[in-house]
Scaffold this motif. Structure first.
Motif, PDB file in Angstrom:
ATOM      1  N   LYS A 182       0.850  -1.191   0.000  1.00 38.00           N
ATOM      2  CA  LYS A 182       0.000   0.000   0.000  1.00 38.00           C
ATOM      3  C   LYS A 182       0.885   1.239   0.000  1.00 38.00           C
ATOM      4  O   LYS A 182       0.941   1.979   0.983  1.00 38.00           O
ATOM      5  N   LEU A 183       1.572   1.442  -1.104  1.00 35.82           N
ATOM      6  CA  LEU A 183       2.508   2.561  -1.179  1.00 35.82           C
ATOM      7  C   LEU A 183       1.799   3.911  -1.060  1.00 35.82           C
ATOM      8  O   LEU A 183       2.385   4.875  -0.565  1.00 35.82           O
ATOM      9  N   ARG A 428      13.068   6.681  -3.164  1.00 38.67           N
ATOM     10  CA  ARG A 428      12.320   6.309  -4.371  1.00 38.67           C
ATOM     11  C   ARG A 428      12.146   4.797  -4.411  1.00 38.67           C
ATOM     12  O   ARG A 428      13.073   4.051  -4.121  1.00 38.67           O
ATOM     13  N   ILE A 429      10.952   4.381  -4.762  1.00 34.14           N
ATOM     14  CA  ILE A 429      10.609   2.958  -4.784  1.00 34.14           C
ATOM     15  C   ILE A 429      10.347   2.539  -6.218  1.00 34.14           C
ATOM     16  O   ILE A 429       9.563   3.174  -6.940  1.00 34.14           O
ATOM     17  N   LEU A 477       9.094   9.119  -1.642  1.00 37.82           N
ATOM     18  CA  LEU A 477       8.792   9.400  -0.242  1.00 37.82           C
ATOM     19  C   LEU A 477       9.648  10.568   0.217  1.00 37.82           C
ATOM     20  O   LEU A 477      10.862  10.452   0.334  1.00 37.82           O
ATOM     21  N   ASN A 478       9.003  11.693   0.457  1.00 38.94           N
ATOM     22  CA  ASN A 478       9.667  12.911   0.912  1.00 38.94           C
ATOM     23  C   ASN A 478       9.093  13.264   2.272  1.00 38.94           C
ATOM     24  O   ASN A 478       7.958  13.740   2.374  1.00 38.94           O
ATOM     25  N   ARG A 479       9.853  12.992   3.320  1.00 33.86           N
ATOM     26  CA  ARG A 479       9.310  13.163   4.654  1.00 33.86           C
ATOM     27  C   ARG A 479       8.905  14.604   4.941  1.00 33.86           C
ATOM     28  O   ARG A 479       7.835  14.863   5.504  1.00 33.86           O
ATOM     29  N   SER A 480       9.754  15.566   4.589  1.00 41.13           N
ATOM     30  CA  SER A 480       9.438  16.967   4.888  1.00 41.13           C
ATOM     31  C   SER A 480       8.162  17.404   4.202  1.00 41.13           C
ATOM     32  O   SER A 480       7.342  18.132   4.758  1.00 41.13           O
TER      33      SER A 480
END
Length: 521
Positions: A182-183, A428-429, A477-480
């Motif tokens: 579940k990206l 990146r996935i 995925l960019n946490r900020s």
């Protein structure tokens, strides 16, 4: 070598034979059908002969759903074998091979009867009388057994019970959902799970009930993970210490003769692999006991690179070392023999990260923003420039890949992904997809009256269409950005990646010494 017509060259041909064309064809699949794609490929281009119609044999012809890829064929086969349907019907196969349907009326009802000589007891006695001693008859019986095998010894006389299903209706799943299922639902933690005072995160290890983290130039030693190996000191020495107390208990200067150490890998508690500016990969025998270093002795120096070695990866499962260098190559070394295996050439920049999939043997190598995927034999499967453009220099080093890892929950899972951590702070996935390759236009050749072109195996089965593997970006995925809804340009680089044992959590270590988690909502 057998006659070409009798050789295994087409899955469709053998399936048709066993399922409908030849009712005496009772062969079963060997274990290699579920784990070893190599046996389907004529990698050495052996001359296997031609069929009567002139067809030259080579690789085994696969069904259309395999997309011309032996690895995909084996993966799907294994996925089917591990499926709930097979598990719930496994007892029926046991009944036929080892159980009550092997012999007697139940075997007759199931059409599971064979010539008396195929039964182990009947090869010795038949109806109370010994098998004829005539050499011709004996050789005939032995020939049948050598070619078709024997019915195994009967182990069960009653129907075998059905396997208890692990998935009961209405019950909660036994394992949490893997993060890569579940990206679109992945969310980061607001606070770091771990935070190091000493700078960049170098390694993250998930044990039973704890997450262990060490800084750059430190490496935890398996399988207890309570001891660390450290390097990068001004005097070019190395040291050993305890993880819990962070106290050094031994310093070793035997590595000083090999220049500045840039990277290290540790497959087990008695072996450490180091490399650096000397261009040499060094394999060391190490023994530590009770906070004491007994010895650190050089076992073998491996020569092959022509520039500094920047990263290492080791797989004890597959017995291989991979070293990446500034000379734009990677080299595969045999971990047991400590010998050269092959070279992974053709990289566009210095190698920045390496990973080995312990389940499949695949190797991922990263050279700046370029991502490459190789087989264990050194064959390039696919590659991709992950930067913003084709010109690497135009993007600088912001998109260089600094860490890479595979999901390794089940090797047959079609949703497995490859995770990369970059200098721009973004994870990146990637996943593998197949696309049909455009066929080359047919070349016109001068025709000769009365001469027919011999068909190929592909033409016979209508599979001249070929496929290509591609790495496709699933998500970033960019946490900020996920936390503040804003995209910052000064995100700390992603320097380490790891996954929980259940693969429910992705752990990301950065250049500021923090480890954050990503989990599904």
């Amino acid at each position: 070598m057998d006659v070409a017509e009798r050789m295994f060259h087409s899955v469709k041909k053998e399936w048709d034979s066993a399922s409908k064309d030849n009712m005496s064809d009772v062969r079963e699949l060997i274990p290699e059908f579920y784990y070893l794609p190599d046996f389907l490929v004529n990698a050495n281009n052996f001359k296997l002969g031609c069929m009567e119609d002139g067809t030259t044999l080579g690789d085994v012809l696969l069904p259309p759903w395999a997309k011309g890829d032996a690895q995909e064929f084996i993966r799907v086969h294994r996925e089917a074998l591990e499926s709930e349907y097979v598990s719930s019907h496994l007892h029926l196969w046991i009944d036929l091979i080892f159980g009550h349907r092997q012999q007697g009326p139940a075997a007759v009802e199931a059409c599971n009867t064979f010539h008396p000589y195929f039964y182990a007891k009947r090869t010795r006695k038949t109806g109370g009388q010994t098998v004829p001693t005539d050499p011709l008859i004996k050789s005939t019986i032995q020939g049948y057994i050598n070619n078709f095998g024997q019915v195994p010894k009967q182990l069960f006389t009653k129907p075998h019970p059905t396997r208890i299903s692990s998935k009961k209706e209405g019950s909660a799943p036994a394992q949490p959902t893997p993060f890569f299922y579940k990206l679109d639902k992945l969310k980061p933690s607001f606070q770091p799970l771990k935070e190091l005072p000493g700078g960049s995160v170098g390694q993250v290890v998930c044990v039973d009930k704890e997450v262990l983290v060490v800084e750059k130039n430190r490496l935890l030693i398996p399988p207890l993970w309570d001891t660390y190996f450290s390097w990068g000191f001004p005097d070019k020495s190395c040291s050993f210490g305890q993880y819990n107390t962070d106290k050094t208990f031994a310093v070793c200067e035997s590595v000083c003769d090999w220049g500045e150490m840039l990277c290290a890998a540790c497959p087990n508690q008695t072996t450490i692999v180091t490399a650096g500016t000397s261009y040499v990969v060094c394999v060391w025998d190490v023994f530590t006991s009770k906070d004491k270093l007994t010895h650190m002795k050089l076992r073998q120096a491996l020569y092959g690179h022509t520039d500094a070695v920047t990263c290492l990866a080791v797989s004890e499962v597959h017995g291989v070392i991979v070293s990446g260098s500034r000379d734009l190559t990677c080299i595969l070394w045999d971990l047991e023999d400590l010998s050269y295996v092959t070279q992974l050439a053709g990289h566009e920049a210095s190698i920045t990260a390496l990973a080995i999939n312990d389940l499949t043997g695949e190797i991922a190598s990263c050279a700046g923003p370029f991502l490459y995927l190789w087989t264990m034999k050194g064959q390039l499967q696919t590659w991709l420039n992950t930067s913003c453009g084709s010109d690497v220099s135009s993007c600088g080093s912001e998109q260089d890949i600094l860490s890479i890892c595979f999901t390794q929950r089940n090797e047959w899972d079609p949703q497995n992904v490859l995770v990369s951590g970059c200098a721009d702070g973004i994870v990146r996935i990637w996943k593998i997809e197949y696309t049909k390759k455009s066929p080359d236009p047919p070349q016109k050749e001068p025709s000769t009256p009365g001469l027919q072109t011999a068909p190929t195996v592909d033409d016979m089965c209508g599979q001249s269409q070929s496929w290509e593997k591609h790495l496709v970006l699933c998500c970033e995925l960019n946490r900020s950005q996920a936390v503040s809804r804003r995209r910052y340009r000064n995100n700390p680089a992603v320097t380490a990646l790891a996954m929980s044992r259940t693969h429910a959590t992705l752990l990301v270590g950065d250049a500021w010494g923090r480890v954050f988690t990503w989990t599904c909502e």
